[in-house]
Design a protein around this motif. Sequence first.
Motif, PDB file in Angstrom:
ATOM      1  N   VAL A 101       2.851   2.900  -5.312  1.00  0.00           N
ATOM      2  CA  VAL A 101       2.913   2.441  -3.915  1.00  0.00           C
ATOM      3  C   VAL A 101       3.914   3.267  -3.117  1.00  0.00           C
ATOM      4  O   VAL A 101       3.653   3.700  -1.987  1.00  0.00           O
ATOM      5  CB  VAL A 101       3.278   0.942  -3.877  1.00  0.00           C
ATOM      6  N   THR A 102       5.095   3.514  -3.702  1.00  0.00           N
ATOM      7  CA  THR A 102       6.114   4.324  -3.015  1.00  0.00           C
ATOM      8  C   THR A 102       5.622   5.739  -2.748  1.00  0.00           C
ATOM      9  O   THR A 102       5.826   6.295  -1.656  1.00  0.00           O
ATOM     10  CB  THR A 102       7.396   4.358  -3.855  1.00  0.00           C
ATOM     11  N   SER A 104       2.503   6.721  -2.488  1.00  0.00           N
ATOM     12  CA  SER A 104       1.430   6.675  -1.482  1.00  0.00           C
ATOM     13  C   SER A 104       2.006   6.549  -0.070  1.00  0.00           C
ATOM     14  O   SER A 104       1.535   7.204   0.880  1.00  0.00           O
ATOM     15  CB  SER A 104       0.491   5.509  -1.781  1.00  0.00           C
ATOM     16  N   ILE A 105       3.038   5.724   0.074  1.00  0.00           N
ATOM     17  CA  ILE A 105       3.656   5.575   1.399  1.00  0.00           C
ATOM     18  C   ILE A 105       4.314   6.881   1.845  1.00  0.00           C
ATOM     19  O   ILE A 105       4.181   7.300   3.004  1.00  0.00           O
ATOM     20  CB  ILE A 105       4.684   4.427   1.365  1.00  0.00           C
ATOM     21  N   GLY A 106       5.021   7.543   0.908  1.00  0.00           N
ATOM     22  CA  GLY A 106       5.670   8.802   1.261  1.00  0.00           C
ATOM     23  C   GLY A 106       4.676   9.881   1.640  1.00  0.00           C
ATOM     24  O   GLY A 106       4.867  10.589   2.647  1.00  0.00           O
ATOM     25  N   GLY A 108       1.639   9.386   2.711  1.00  0.00           N
ATOM     26  CA  GLY A 108       0.991   8.995   3.961  1.00  0.00           C
ATOM     27  C   GLY A 108       1.824   9.309   5.183  1.00  0.00           C
ATOM     28  O   GLY A 108       1.306   9.769   6.215  1.00  0.00           O
ATOM     29  N   GLN A 109       3.128   9.072   5.105  1.00  0.00           N
ATOM     30  CA  GLN A 109       3.995   9.401   6.241  1.00  0.00           C
ATOM     31  C   GLN A 109       4.039  10.904   6.504  1.00  0.00           C
ATOM     32  O   GLN A 109       4.107  11.339   7.651  1.00  0.00           O
ATOM     33  CB  GLN A 109       5.403   8.869   5.974  1.00  0.00           C
TER      34      GLN A 109
END
Length: 256
Positions: A101-102, A104-106, A108-109
Amino acid sequence: MTTFWILAPVMVIAAMGLIFARKAVHAALCLAVVMISLAVLYAVQDAPFLFAVQIIVYTGAIMMLFLFVLMLVGVDRSDSLVETIKGQRLAAAVVGLLFAVTLSIGVGQVVVSSTIGLEQANAEGNVEGLAALLFTRYVIAFEFTAALMITAVLGAMVLAHRERLVAPRNQTDLQKQRMRDYAEHGRHPGNPPTPGVFALHNAVDTPALLPDGTTSEESVPESLRQRGQEHQALDDSAVQKRLREIGPDEDEEEKP
């Protein structure tokens, strides 16, 4: 962009091989492919320091160390099914999910938003800018990470250490064991005869002949016997025929 689209499928295939490989050595090789491809992507993004660290430290040192340890020590499938620490599989699944999850968020940003301040940070060079951040703003996190890695290395050494519960057997103990095997099972304590001894063919596939004329099964390697490449010993009639072809002995000819 071209380099990314070439290496991305390779990294995905190697990552899938890392997950589904049945042998630990094959999984380690797939992980090495992922690390090398990631290093190339670092080089394309003008990050020479990360490229060098990825190749020298991770792929060249840590990954190869893991690979050599797996090849020397070996990993049994039965060992992987036993949990030495209770709940480690559940904890690994939770940590892996949080990491995914971490990540994917990184990612994505980075993809969605535009990069701000990258040129200013690399104004004096990528290596100099990274060193300034590590030893000024992120020095505490850097020191904690170094302490964590040292603790992990010490923990791996403690877990990999195996205490010897039984003293190693010396030459005297081995000889006593051979004599016990001879008394209990009839196994000869000496070395088996070499192939071709007392035989008409001095070859590795020819069984040795015992004093009573029978063949010794221990004189032929088990691999040749399983492949059906063992040379059939000659019977008594064939031996007598071969002796007649050779001719009488010189000592017998001198006898009246």
